[in-house]
Design an enzyme around this catalytic site. Sequence first.
Site, PDB file in Angstrom:
ATOM      1  N   HIS A   1      27.470  -8.974  81.247  1.00 34.19           N
ATOM      2  CA  HIS A   1      26.055  -9.319  81.400  1.00 34.19           C
ATOM      3  C   HIS A   1      25.646  -9.440  82.853  1.00 34.19           C
ATOM      4  O   HIS A   1      24.471  -9.556  83.169  1.00 34.19           O
ATOM      5  CB  HIS A   1      25.750 -10.626  80.674  1.00 34.19           C
ATOM      6  CG  HIS A   1      25.959 -10.529  79.212  1.00 34.19           C
ATOM      7  ND1 HIS A   1      25.205  -9.698  78.422  1.00 34.19           N
ATOM      8  CD2 HIS A   1      26.865 -11.110  78.398  1.00 34.19           C
ATOM      9  CE1 HIS A   1      25.633  -9.788  77.171  1.00 34.19           C
ATOM     10  NE2 HIS A   1      26.644 -10.626  77.134  1.00 34.19           N
ATOM     11  N   ARG A   2      26.656  -9.432  83.704  1.00 33.13           N
ATOM     12  CA  ARG A   2      26.390  -9.588  85.129  1.00 33.13           C
ATOM     13  C   ARG A   2      25.434  -8.513  85.640  1.00 33.13           C
ATOM     14  O   ARG A   2      24.545  -8.806  86.437  1.00 33.13           O
ATOM     15  CB  ARG A   2      27.732  -9.500  85.870  1.00 33.13           C
ATOM     16  CG  ARG A   2      27.720 -10.140  87.222  1.00 33.13           C
ATOM     17  CD  ARG A   2      29.155 -10.204  87.760  1.00 33.13           C
ATOM     18  NE  ARG A   2      29.149  -9.963  89.190  1.00 33.13           N
ATOM     19  CZ  ARG A   2      28.779 -10.876  90.072  1.00 33.13           C
ATOM     20  NH1 ARG A   2      28.402 -12.059  89.675  1.00 33.13           N
ATOM     21  NH2 ARG A   2      28.785 -10.596  91.363  1.00 33.13           N
ATOM     22  N   ALA A   3      25.607  -7.293  85.143  1.00 34.08           N
ATOM     23  CA  ALA A   3      24.755  -6.188  85.595  1.00 34.08           C
ATOM     24  C   ALA A   3      23.292  -6.452  85.264  1.00 34.08           C
ATOM     25  O   ALA A   3      22.402  -6.237  86.089  1.00 34.08           O
ATOM     26  CB  ALA A   3      25.221  -4.886  84.968  1.00 34.08           C
TER      27      ALA A   3
ATOM     28  N   ARG B   1      32.574  -8.114  92.209  1.00 36.88           N
ATOM     29  CA  ARG B   1      31.931  -9.277  92.824  1.00 36.88           C
ATOM     30  C   ARG B   1      30.662  -8.869  93.581  1.00 36.88           C
ATOM     31  O   ARG B   1      29.722  -9.637  93.695  1.00 36.88           O
ATOM     32  CB  ARG B   1      32.979  -9.922  93.757  1.00 36.88           C
ATOM     33  CG  ARG B   1      32.672 -11.207  94.420  1.00 36.88           C
ATOM     34  CD  ARG B   1      31.998 -12.264  93.644  1.00 36.88           C
ATOM     35  NE  ARG B   1      32.687 -12.763  92.474  1.00 36.88           N
ATOM     36  CZ  ARG B   1      32.103 -13.558  91.575  1.00 36.88           C
ATOM     37  NH1 ARG B   1      30.842 -13.910  91.733  1.00 36.88           N
ATOM     38  NH2 ARG B   1      32.770 -13.969  90.534  1.00 36.88           N
TER      39      ARG B   1
ATOM     40  N   ILE C   1      21.928  -9.324  87.539  1.00 34.42           N
ATOM     41  CA  ILE C   1      21.750  -8.938  88.932  1.00 34.42           C
ATOM     42  C   ILE C   1      20.593  -7.950  89.087  1.00 34.42           C
ATOM     43  O   ILE C   1      19.837  -8.012  90.058  1.00 34.42           O
ATOM     44  CB  ILE C   1      23.073  -8.395  89.506  1.00 34.42           C
ATOM     45  CG1 ILE C   1      23.994  -9.581  89.742  1.00 34.42           C
ATOM     46  CG2 ILE C   1      22.853  -7.626  90.795  1.00 34.42           C
ATOM     47  CD1 ILE C   1      25.413  -9.239  89.999  1.00 34.42           C
TER      48      ILE C   1
END
Length: 626
Positions: free
Chosen positions: A272-274, A192, A277
């Site tokens: 894909h969060r990386a 998170r 961000i």
Amino acid sequence: MIYPFTAIVGQEKMKKALILNAINPKIGGVLLRGDKGTGKSTAVRALADVLPEIEVSDCIFNCSKEAMCDECREKASKGELVFTKRRMRIVELPLSATEDRVVGTLDFERALKEGIKAFQPGILAEANNNILYIDEVNLLDDHIVDTLLDVAASGWNVIEREGISFRHPSRFILVGTMNPEEGELRPQLLDRFGMVVDVKAISDPGLRAEVIKRVEEFSENPEAFYKKFKPEQERLRKRIEIARNMLNEVTVSDEIVHAVAKLCSELGIETHRADIITIRAAKALAAFKGRKEVSLEDVMEVAELTLPHRMKSKPFEEPKLDFDKIESILKNAIQEAEEEREEEKREESRAGEDAEITAKSGGEKKHEIGKTLLPKLDFSSKIEAVKGKRVKSVGKSGRYVDFRLSGEEIAIGATVRAALSRGVRIPEERDFRYKICSSRSASSITVLVDASSSMASLRRMELAKGLIFRLLQDAYIRKDRVSMVAFKNSSAEVVVPPTSSPQLAAKRLAELTTGGKTPLAAGLLKARDLLRIEMRKGYVPILVLITDGRANVSISGDIKREIERISEAIARDKILTVVFDADDFVSLGYAREISEITGGLYYRLKELSEEKIFGVVDEIRRSFSS
Ligand SMILES: [Zn+2]
């Protein structure tokens, strides 16, 4: 008087991560990991003074234009809603906070008559559009962590009582600090956090001296010290505010987006969060530097904050960023993208020949898990005896693992998402989702090993290390945790904090040495303390002791009495204990006595192979898994 943020020296990464989050809350917060005394909490608290002004309503939820509570929405529809500028704040969530204190409470009777006034706001209400700070976040109660994850995912806090539900926006920047020695963070919570910084003590003697000088000066006369830094504080605050306001104008070229995607893929990062961000952070950094376009350098600079904790690494290796590699991947990707575009321009008609850039699905092969065949051991009667002692205290509650359409306990997050997916704000009956709880309890196993110097210590060490790795091989699936405490010379230390990660264990074990005397009582005490914390988090505590039991150092008095008293305490705590006695001849030490007082299992190490040792411990933890 708060220590001035700009007076903090030598911790540039930590400061940068905090500043970038203040500029762009959508980065997702920051986790500061490090030993005690590295100034993590000081930095977070110091941040308060340089936080920007934001535009919010004057309701109790601090609503912004992006998300409003019902009352603000109603006012807005009548054109009565006023937004005023207010400084962003730091709201602390203490570990002792109850669920009610966190989510707020709803007075059922009043709710029917008066609506919103029946709601007593909690910490999640205060935290809306502010920073939510949790010190020692790894020690936070699992129940509260679940709530936080739900709210962080949806941006809404929902409170329900007897069919009445009420909700308000809760969009906060999550900032956590933790000391990895005291246990690891749950993977869902770690994921998170948008950024993770490993905060280390400063090694440069000049900088260290400067730190001491400043801290001394501050403690002697805080006001004078603050005054000295006031202009710099003001400048930084203004700069953050300007960056925040221009964030929407910052652009990123397709080439850079492409390069970041390729970078993440080559590093073996699956979500894909990386990527997202990293781009958000790079935009914030560009804005902070007063630029409206993201450069490759911006990406490089933020990558060390956004990527390492998401990287897949080889089993038993700590993930590490290789900057030369990153630079070359990024530059190649940009070059490829540019060439591709050139090609497209030149020969638009020629189809199908674009240099297709398929990012190799980088990363390592998945580690084979849990394939070991177990020798069947004949000690089930002993385990039954230990289990009988334990079962009553394990309880029925279990862990929330998934949701379904009927049940008893409402899964708030899932219910809200179901409603939102229909475009409805207040969940109705059809949106209700219920918790499925797994009745199996995860175990936390502490391997307590005698690291004193003796002929046999190396073999004990090797056995302990081997055992830990074997146990960790399927810990991810089983949600178990494994830790290691070693005792030698005059004290005991936590070598591996409770973890499910083979990488972390490998790193810590590599640094382990043996030698000196045998402070067995100190070791027992340390292991018991560790397991008590684990129990509070809902794990079944298992203590595996490997020693010859020949204690020769006390904590503060009589060795025998200390060992007996701590063993009694372990028995009272219902910690399952297995003792492997390493004594070569007749048992001269305290090993057997410890197993008797704790009511645990006792084995002579000499008679067991490595395989059997693992089998014993594995069978104990398995006996609690169904
Ligand atoms: Zn509001």
